[in-house]
Design a protein around this motif. Sequence first.
Motif, mmCIF file in Angstrom:
data_model
loop_
_atom_site.group_PDB
_atom_site.id
_atom_site.type_symbol
_atom_site.label_atom_id
_atom_site.label_comp_id
_atom_site.label_asym_id
_atom_site.label_seq_id
_atom_site.Cartn_x
_atom_site.Cartn_y
_atom_site.Cartn_z
ATOM 1 N N HIS A 39 -8.506 -3.659 -22.585
ATOM 2 C CA HIS A 39 -8.153 -2.914 -23.791
ATOM 3 C C HIS A 39 -8.878 -1.575 -23.825
ATOM 4 C CE1 HIS A 39 -5.618 -5.814 -25.844
ATOM 5 N NE2 HIS A 39 -6.467 -6.768 -25.524
ATOM 6 N N ALA A 40 -10.123 -1.575 -23.366
ATOM 7 C CA ALA A 40 -10.856 -0.319 -23.300
ATOM 8 C C ALA A 40 -10.141 0.678 -22.398
ATOM 9 C CB ALA A 40 -12.280 -0.576 -22.774
ATOM 10 N N GLU A 41 -9.704 0.218 -21.229
ATOM 11 C CA GLU A 41 -9.091 1.137 -20.265
ATOM 12 C C GLU A 41 -7.718 1.620 -20.721
ATOM 13 O OE1 GLU A 41 -8.804 3.637 -17.108
ATOM 14 O OE2 GLU A 41 -10.553 2.590 -17.940
ATOM 15 N N ALA A 42 -6.900 0.702 -21.250
ATOM 16 C CA ALA A 42 -5.577 1.121 -21.738
ATOM 17 C C ALA A 42 -5.725 2.106 -22.890
ATOM 18 C CB ALA A 42 -4.768 -0.101 -22.179
ATOM 19 N N SER A 43 -6.681 1.839 -23.780
ATOM 20 C CA SER A 43 -6.925 2.745 -24.901
ATOM 21 C C SER A 43 -7.445 4.093 -24.412
ATOM 22 C CB SER A 43 -7.932 2.109 -25.863
ATOM 23 O OG SER A 43 -8.169 2.960 -26.963
ATOM 24 N N MET A 44 -8.371 4.065 -23.451
ATOM 25 C CA MET A 44 -8.926 5.308 -22.927
ATOM 26 C C MET A 44 -7.842 6.175 -22.286
ATOM 27 S SD MET A 44 -11.474 7.257 -22.638
ATOM 28 C CE MET A 44 -12.835 6.196 -23.126
ATOM 29 N N LEU A 49 -12.967 6.179 -9.551
ATOM 30 C CA LEU A 49 -13.622 5.227 -8.650
ATOM 31 C C LEU A 49 -14.555 4.297 -9.417
ATOM 32 C CD1 LEU A 49 -14.652 7.204 -5.436
ATOM 33 C CD2 LEU A 49 -13.252 5.135 -5.528
ATOM 34 N N VAL A 50 -15.370 4.871 -10.291
ATOM 35 C CA VAL A 50 -16.326 4.058 -11.055
ATOM 36 C C VAL A 50 -15.580 3.085 -11.961
ATOM 37 C CG1 VAL A 50 -18.155 4.135 -12.803
ATOM 38 C CG2 VAL A 50 -18.153 5.781 -10.927
ATOM 39 N N ARG A 51 -14.516 3.552 -12.592
ATOM 40 C CA ARG A 51 -13.721 2.651 -13.429
ATOM 41 C C ARG A 51 -13.125 1.520 -12.588
ATOM 42 N NH1 ARG A 51 -10.232 6.782 -17.372
ATOM 43 N NH2 ARG A 51 -12.039 7.772 -18.381
ATOM 44 N N ASN A 52 -12.629 1.846 -11.406
ATOM 45 C CA ASN A 52 -12.063 0.798 -10.547
ATOM 46 C C ASN A 52 -13.114 -0.244 -10.181
ATOM 47 O OD1 ASN A 52 -9.523 1.927 -10.563
ATOM 48 N ND2 ASN A 52 -9.661 2.825 -8.527
ATOM 49 N N ILE A 53 -14.327 0.190 -9.905
ATOM 50 C CA ILE A 53 -15.408 -0.743 -9.571
ATOM 51 C C ILE A 53 -15.710 -1.650 -10.764
ATOM 52 C CG2 ILE A 53 -17.877 -0.907 -9.038
ATOM 53 C CD1 ILE A 53 -17.474 1.766 -7.435
ATOM 54 N N LEU A 54 -15.862 -1.042 -11.931
ATOM 55 C CA LEU A 54 -16.161 -1.807 -13.141
ATOM 56 C C LEU A 54 -15.061 -2.826 -13.428
ATOM 57 C CD1 LEU A 54 -17.438 -0.262 -16.483
ATOM 58 C CD2 LEU A 54 -15.645 -1.975 -16.489
ATOM 59 N N HIS A 55 -13.820 -2.347 -13.437
ATOM 60 C CA HIS A 55 -12.708 -3.237 -13.793
ATOM 61 C C HIS A 55 -12.374 -4.214 -12.670
ATOM 62 C CE1 HIS A 55 -11.731 -1.468 -17.688
ATOM 63 N NE2 HIS A 55 -12.073 -0.302 -17.152
ATOM 64 N N GLY A 56 -12.656 -3.834 -11.424
ATOM 65 C CA GLY A 56 -12.455 -4.774 -10.330
ATOM 66 C C GLY A 56 -13.354 -5.985 -10.473
ATOM 67 N N TYR A 64 -15.583 7.523 -21.312
ATOM 68 C CA TYR A 64 -15.443 8.658 -22.219
ATOM 69 C C TYR A 64 -14.177 9.404 -21.826
ATOM 70 C CZ TYR A 64 -16.650 12.538 -25.257
ATOM 71 O OH TYR A 64 -16.639 13.455 -26.273
ATOM 72 N N PRO A 65 -13.435 9.952 -22.800
ATOM 73 C CA PRO A 65 -12.223 10.692 -22.444
ATOM 74 C C PRO A 65 -12.508 11.775 -21.410
ATOM 75 C CG PRO A 65 -12.316 10.359 -24.812
ATOM 76 C CD PRO A 65 -13.626 9.883 -24.263
ATOM 77 N N GLY A 66 -11.901 11.628 -20.232
ATOM 78 C CA GLY A 66 -12.131 12.575 -19.157
ATOM 79 C C GLY A 66 -13.096 12.075 -18.110
ATOM 80 N N GLY A 67 -13.642 10.867 -18.292
ATOM 81 C CA GLY A 67 -14.565 10.397 -17.268
ATOM 82 C C GLY A 67 -15.407 9.206 -17.672
ATOM 83 N N MET A 68 -16.670 9.230 -17.258
ATOM 84 C CA MET A 68 -17.617 8.149 -17.503
ATOM 85 C C MET A 68 -18.955 8.759 -17.909
ATOM 86 S SD MET A 68 -16.021 5.223 -16.753
ATOM 87 C CE MET A 68 -17.341 4.018 -16.494
ATOM 88 N N VAL A 69 -19.817 7.947 -18.496
ATOM 89 C CA VAL A 69 -21.168 8.411 -18.812
ATOM 90 C C VAL A 69 -22.191 7.665 -17.951
ATOM 91 C CG1 VAL A 69 -20.586 9.120 -21.138
ATOM 92 C CG2 VAL A 69 -21.376 6.782 -20.753
#
Length: 568
Positions: free
Chosen positions: A75-80, A97-104, A179-184
Motif C-alpha cells: 500500500h505504501a508503494e502503490a500510494s507513493m 533499486l532500494v525500493r526493489n530491495i525493500l519490497h523484495g 518520499y515522493p521522488g525517492g527514498m530517505v
Amino acid sequence: MSSVVIDPVTRIEGHLRVEMRTKTLETSTGNWTVVDEAYCSGTMFRGIEIILKGRDPRDAWIITQRICGVCPAPHAEASMQAIEAAFNVKPTPLAILVRNILHGAYYIYDHIIHTYLLIGPELGVLSKYPPMVPPALGKEGIAKLSLGSSYAQALDIQRKANEIVAMWGGKFPHHQTEYPGGMVVKPTAERIAKTLSKMTEIWSWIANVMVRDFMKILEANERIGEAISTILDVDFRGLQDLGASTGNFLSYGLFPDHENYDDWLSILHSPGYRKSALINAGAWDGERKAFDLRKIEEYVRYSWYENASGLHPSEEDLPKPNKEKDEAYSWLKAPRYDKSVYEVGPLARMINTFGTKWKIPMINPVTGEDLGYFEYEVQNPQGSVIDRVAARVALTLLIATKMFDWLQEAKSYLGEKVTVKKDKVREGEGFGLWEAPRGALLHYIRVRDYRIDRYQAVVPSTWNFSPRDDFGQPGAAERALEGTWLPEMSVAKICDAIYPEKDVDLSPLGIPKKVSWGEALAPALKQLGLARLNIEKVNGSEYNTTLALLVIRSFDPCIACAVHVLRC
C-alpha cells in the motif's frame, strides 16, 4: 438445498463470511454434498478514503499502510507511485533499486508465511507430509517425527526477511523511508553486506526446503486425486481440480527496471505490458493481452453502498454505506476488467509473465552451485489450489535470486543522489499500479488546493472475494468454490480414507506401534482442542469444510484491505 456457513473464516487477515448453498451429487457410490453457489461477504466496515480527504498528499503513503498490518508495504508503494504521478516527479534509479530491495524482502516474508502458516497446515495434513503440519508435539515431535519441522523453520526465515525490510525501511510493519521522488535511506557498504548475509541463508532455505516441500505436496497430489475419485466415483485428478475459477488473470507488473522507469510509467497512459519489469503487466484470457487501465470498473449492486455502480476508480465518490440495502451482502465492491471477472495474485503474475510453463534456474548466487531448475506447468487453465501454491513458491525463488542482482547494482550507486526533491503541487492526479502478494493493487489520488480531494484504492482481495456484480457474475473465489465436496466426516477420517495403511511409526516417541495417518492425527488434534476441526453443523448434519477452506485460502484473502473503509 441447505446452506453451510463459515463465519468467520480463520487463518486469514480480516473478517470473511462464506455461505455455500449446496446440492446433491448422485453417483454409483452414494449421494454426496457439494457446493452449488457460494457467497463471500466482507463483514467489516472501515474507511481510509474518508480519512484521507483534506490531508497533505505526502501523508497518504503513511496512512494507507494502516489499511493492513500484513501487507502495509505494497500500500505504501502503490500510494507513493500515485503521489509521484500527481506531483509529476520520477524517483532516481538508485531509489528504484532500494525500493526493489525493500519490497523484495517483504515479498519473501509474505509468501513464506502464506505457504507454511496459512494454507500449509491443510496441505500437510491432506498430503501426509509431517514437515508442513503444525508442530503439535513441540520440539520432540520436530526432532523425532519431523512433525512441523518446515513450519518451524519458516517462522525463523520469514523473521530474517522482515529484518531486511526494517534495515531499509526503518521498521516493519509500516516502514518510514520512502518520499515522493525517492527514498530517505541510502545504501551503504555495511547495509548491503548485512542484507547479503541474510539473503544467503534465506535463498538456501527457499531452494533446499521450500521447493522440496512443494514437490512433496505435488507427489502426494496424485494419491489425493485417486482416493477422492474412488470415494465419489468422479474424475478428480487432485488439487488441480479444486478451486478452478474463470481462467482470466490480471497483473499490473512488479519490480521495475531502475534503468527503464519510463516503460514502467507507460501503462498509466496507454495499454502495455511493462516488459522491462521482473514481473509483467497483462490481462490473460487464454492468451496474453496488454493491460488497459481504462477497462477497470467497480460495481456495487450487491455491496452495502449507495454509490453509483460501474464507475472507473477515478470517477468514484467517497463511500456511502447502507447496511440495509436490498440484495446486498458484502462491504466489498465488485471490481471488473472489461466487464469480466478476473483473478489476481501470484498465479496471475506468473501466467502474464511466463505463460503456463515455468523454468526457473536454481543456481546459488553466492557459491555458484547448480541445483537444477524449478519447473512447473499450470495444471488447470482456470486456476486451481495447486497452481496458486506453485506460483507462490516460484515467485519466492525468483525474487530471492533477483535480490542479489539488485544488491550488486546498488554497490555501483554508492554516494549517488537517492531523491529528487519536489514540493507539493496545488493540483494534480495520478495512479499507482503495484502488486501486493495477494494481487493487483491500485491507488488513485486527486489533489486540489494542495490537499487530497479524492482517494481510491482497489485492492487484490476486492477482486478475488468480490460479491456478484450488476450482471450477476459471481466473484473469482465464489466461482472457485462451486462444485467443492463437503464431506460428512472428520479430518482424521478423511485422511484414513486417503491413506488407510498403518505405516506411521510411533516408536521414536516410545510407543511401539504403527498407526494410520488419521489415527496419528486424531489425538494430536484432540490435544489442541481441534477434534472438530473445520466442522460446520447444519440441520443435524455435520460437514467438513477442509476442501472449501483450501480453495478460500489459496487466494490468501486479506479482507481488511478489501474493504479499507473506516467510519469517521
